[in-house]
Design a protein around this motif. Structure first.
Motif, PDB file in Angstrom:
ATOM      1  N   ALA A 142       0.841  -1.187   0.000  1.00  0.00           N
ATOM      2  CA  ALA A 142       0.000   0.000   0.000  1.00  0.00           C
ATOM      3  C   ALA A 142       0.882   1.245   0.000  1.00  0.00           C
ATOM      4  CB  ALA A 142      -0.901  -0.013   1.218  1.00  0.00           C
ATOM      5  N   PRO A 143       0.344   2.365  -0.459  1.00  0.00           N
ATOM      6  CA  PRO A 143       1.129   3.604  -0.491  1.00  0.00           C
ATOM      7  C   PRO A 143       1.692   3.945   0.881  1.00  0.00           C
ATOM      8  CG  PRO A 143      -0.905   3.880  -1.706  1.00  0.00           C
ATOM      9  CD  PRO A 143      -1.000   2.546  -1.028  1.00  0.00           C
ATOM     10  N   GLY A 144       2.982   4.174   0.929  1.00  0.00           N
ATOM     11  CA  GLY A 144       3.622   4.565   2.169  1.00  0.00           C
ATOM     12  C   GLY A 144       3.836   3.452   3.164  1.00  0.00           C
ATOM     13  N   LYS A 145       3.550   2.214   2.762  1.00  0.00           N
ATOM     14  CA  LYS A 145       3.696   1.083   3.684  1.00  0.00           C
ATOM     15  C   LYS A 145       4.667   0.061   3.121  1.00  0.00           C
ATOM     16  CE  LYS A 145      -0.827   1.443   5.896  1.00  0.00           C
ATOM     17  NZ  LYS A 145      -2.045   0.694   6.322  1.00  0.00           N
ATOM     18  N   GLU A 146       5.115  -0.807   4.005  1.00  0.00           N
ATOM     19  CA  GLU A 146       6.008  -1.866   3.579  1.00  0.00           C
ATOM     20  C   GLU A 146       5.214  -2.975   2.887  1.00  0.00           C
ATOM     21  OE1 GLU A 146       9.546  -1.408   6.904  1.00  0.00           O
ATOM     22  OE2 GLU A 146       8.435  -3.284   6.740  1.00  0.00           O
ATOM     23  N   ARG A 147       5.937  -3.730   2.109  1.00  0.00           N
ATOM     24  CA  ARG A 147       5.311  -4.855   1.430  1.00  0.00           C
ATOM     25  C   ARG A 147       4.830  -5.883   2.446  1.00  0.00           C
ATOM     26  NH1 ARG A 147       9.210  -6.760  -2.788  1.00  0.00           N
ATOM     27  NH2 ARG A 147      10.258  -7.715  -0.990  1.00  0.00           N
ATOM     28  N   GLU A 148       3.648  -6.408   2.195  1.00  0.00           N
ATOM     29  CA  GLU A 148       3.006  -7.337   3.128  1.00  0.00           C
ATOM     30  C   GLU A 148       2.796  -8.686   2.463  1.00  0.00           C
ATOM     31  OE1 GLU A 148      -1.211  -7.684   5.661  1.00  0.00           O
ATOM     32  OE2 GLU A 148      -0.977  -6.179   4.086  1.00  0.00           O
ATOM     33  N   PHE A 149       3.201  -9.736   3.140  1.00  0.00           N
ATOM     34  CA  PHE A 149       2.960 -11.093   2.672  1.00  0.00           C
ATOM     35  C   PHE A 149       1.498 -11.449   2.914  1.00  0.00           C
ATOM     36  CE2 PHE A 149       3.654 -15.485   1.817  1.00  0.00           C
ATOM     37  CZ  PHE A 149       2.971 -16.206   2.791  1.00  0.00           C
ATOM     38  N   LEU A 150       0.855 -12.043   1.908  1.00  0.00           N
ATOM     39  CA  LEU A 150      -0.555 -12.423   2.022  1.00  0.00           C
ATOM     40  C   LEU A 150      -0.738 -13.927   2.147  1.00  0.00           C
ATOM     41  CD1 LEU A 150      -2.036 -10.074  -0.714  1.00  0.00           C
ATOM     42  CD2 LEU A 150      -1.849  -9.662   1.744  1.00  0.00           C
ATOM     43  N   GLY A 151       0.041 -14.670   1.412  1.00  0.00           N
ATOM     44  CA  GLY A 151      -0.109 -16.121   1.457  1.00  0.00           C
ATOM     45  C   GLY A 151       0.671 -16.768   0.337  1.00  0.00           C
ATOM     46  N   ARG A 152       0.710 -18.107   0.376  1.00  0.00           N
ATOM     47  CA  ARG A 152       1.441 -18.826  -0.656  1.00  0.00           C
ATOM     48  C   ARG A 152       0.861 -20.210  -0.850  1.00  0.00           C
ATOM     49  NH1 ARG A 152       2.784 -23.367   2.121  1.00  0.00           N
ATOM     50  NH2 ARG A 152       4.193 -23.034   3.871  1.00  0.00           N
ATOM     51  N   ILE A 153       1.209 -20.776  -2.000  1.00  0.00           N
ATOM     52  CA  ILE A 153       0.727 -22.097  -2.374  1.00  0.00           C
ATOM     53  C   ILE A 153       1.838 -22.828  -3.094  1.00  0.00           C
ATOM     54  CG2 ILE A 153      -0.171 -21.331  -4.624  1.00  0.00           C
ATOM     55  CD1 ILE A 153      -2.584 -23.209  -4.127  1.00  0.00           C
ATOM     56  N   THR A 154       1.788 -24.148  -3.073  1.00  0.00           N
ATOM     57  CA  THR A 154       2.718 -24.934  -3.876  1.00  0.00           C
ATOM     58  C   THR A 154       1.986 -25.480  -5.088  1.00  0.00           C
ATOM     59  OG1 THR A 154       2.249 -26.959  -2.644  1.00  0.00           O
ATOM     60  CG2 THR A 154       4.080 -25.589  -1.875  1.00  0.00           C
ATOM     61  N   TRP A 155       2.724 -25.746  -6.121  1.00  0.00           N
ATOM     62  CA  TRP A 155       2.108 -26.269  -7.336  1.00  0.00           C
ATOM     63  C   TRP A 155       1.686 -27.720  -7.172  1.00  0.00           C
ATOM     64  CZ3 TRP A 155       0.620 -23.259 -11.117  1.00  0.00           C
ATOM     65  CH2 TRP A 155       1.299 -22.059 -11.345  1.00  0.00           C
ATOM     66  N   THR A 156       2.494 -28.486  -6.466  1.00  0.00           N
ATOM     67  CA  THR A 156       2.287 -29.930  -6.477  1.00  0.00           C
ATOM     68  C   THR A 156       1.238 -30.386  -5.466  1.00  0.00           C
ATOM     69  OG1 THR A 156       4.190 -30.116  -4.996  1.00  0.00           O
ATOM     70  CG2 THR A 156       4.585 -30.450  -7.350  1.00  0.00           C
ATOM     71  N   SER A 157       1.307 -29.898  -4.258  1.00  0.00           N
ATOM     72  CA  SER A 157       0.397 -30.397  -3.228  1.00  0.00           C
ATOM     73  C   SER A 157      -0.662 -29.394  -2.832  1.00  0.00           C
ATOM     74  CB  SER A 157       1.183 -30.782  -1.973  1.00  0.00           C
ATOM     75  OG  SER A 157       1.746 -29.632  -1.385  1.00  0.00           O
ATOM     76  N   SER A 158      -0.610 -28.201  -3.442  1.00  0.00           N
ATOM     77  CA  SER A 158      -1.527 -27.124  -3.067  1.00  0.00           C
ATOM     78  C   SER A 158      -1.428 -26.766  -1.595  1.00  0.00           C
ATOM     79  CB  SER A 158      -2.984 -27.488  -3.398  1.00  0.00           C
ATOM     80  OG  SER A 158      -3.170 -27.539  -4.776  1.00  0.00           O
ATOM     81  N   SER A 159      -0.274 -27.028  -0.995  1.00  0.00           N
ATOM     82  CA  SER A 159      -0.066 -26.641   0.391  1.00  0.00           C
ATOM     83  C   SER A 159      -0.236 -25.136   0.515  1.00  0.00           C
ATOM     84  CB  SER A 159       1.339 -27.043   0.834  1.00  0.00           C
ATOM     85  OG  SER A 159       1.624 -26.526   2.105  1.00  0.00           O
ATOM     86  N   LEU A 160      -1.086 -24.714   1.453  1.00  0.00           N
ATOM     87  CA  LEU A 160      -1.445 -23.315   1.582  1.00  0.00           C
ATOM     88  C   LEU A 160      -1.011 -22.736   2.925  1.00  0.00           C
ATOM     89  CD1 LEU A 160      -5.044 -23.569   0.139  1.00  0.00           C
ATOM     90  CD2 LEU A 160      -3.292 -22.034  -0.753  1.00  0.00           C
ATOM     91  N   HIS A 161      -0.694 -21.468   2.890  1.00  0.00           N
ATOM     92  CA  HIS A 161      -0.425 -20.721   4.125  1.00  0.00           C
ATOM     93  C   HIS A 161      -0.875 -19.291   3.893  1.00  0.00           C
ATOM     94  CE1 HIS A 161       1.491 -19.272   7.746  1.00  0.00           C
ATOM     95  NE2 HIS A 161       2.082 -18.341   7.026  1.00  0.00           N
ATOM     96  N   TYR A 162      -1.581 -18.724   4.869  1.00  0.00           N
ATOM     97  CA  TYR A 162      -2.083 -17.362   4.749  1.00  0.00           C
ATOM     98  C   TYR A 162      -1.605 -16.506   5.908  1.00  0.00           C
ATOM     99  CZ  TYR A 162      -5.523 -19.198   1.415  1.00  0.00           C
ATOM    100  OH  TYR A 162      -6.139 -19.792   0.339  1.00  0.00           O
TER     101      TYR A 162
END
Length: 119
Positions: free
Chosen positions: A39-59
């Motif tokens: 966001a403007p004036g803010k640091e980059r924020e991690f939202l989540g990730r996924i893997t291609w093979t197992s669809s392992s998710l983390h938010y």
């Protein structure tokens, strides 16, 4: 190697939006595909990730109730579905990739797509 993010736009608060990230140029089978925003004036924020093979998710806790990450391996695409958008979700959204394993970092980045949420 390209990560092409798209789908951003202008929406009203409470609406939904789907962002896409299409990857090309190499295989990311052993990579995490992540979504970030800045966001403007803010640091980059991690939202989540996924893997291609197992669809392992983390938010990130800040978005896990409203955002969903998915992938379509046949299309080499990763998606970020955002629901109940708020003005504070206004940001440039990025997709990125990092090798699975300890001590790695996101070293491939897309160009970003702007999401603007109006109240």
């Amino acid at each position: 190697v390209q990560l092409q993010a798209s789908g951003g736009g202008f929406v009203q608060a409470g609406e939904s939006l789907r962002l896409s990230c299409v990857v090309s140029g190499r295989s990311f089978g052993s990579y995490f595909m992540g979504w970030f925003r800045q966001a403007p004036g803010k640091e980059r924020e991690f939202l989540g990730r996924i893997t291609w093979t197992s669809s392992s998710l983390h938010y990130a806790d800040s978005v896990k109730a409203r955002f969903t990450i998915s992938r379509d391996s046949a299309k080499n695409a990763v998606y970020l579905d955002m629901n109940s958008l708020k003005p504070e979700d206004t940001a440039v959204y990025y997709c990125a990739a990092r090798p699975i394993g300890p001590g790695t970092s996101y070293n491939y980045w897309g160009q970003g797509t702007l999401v603007t949420v109006s109240s």
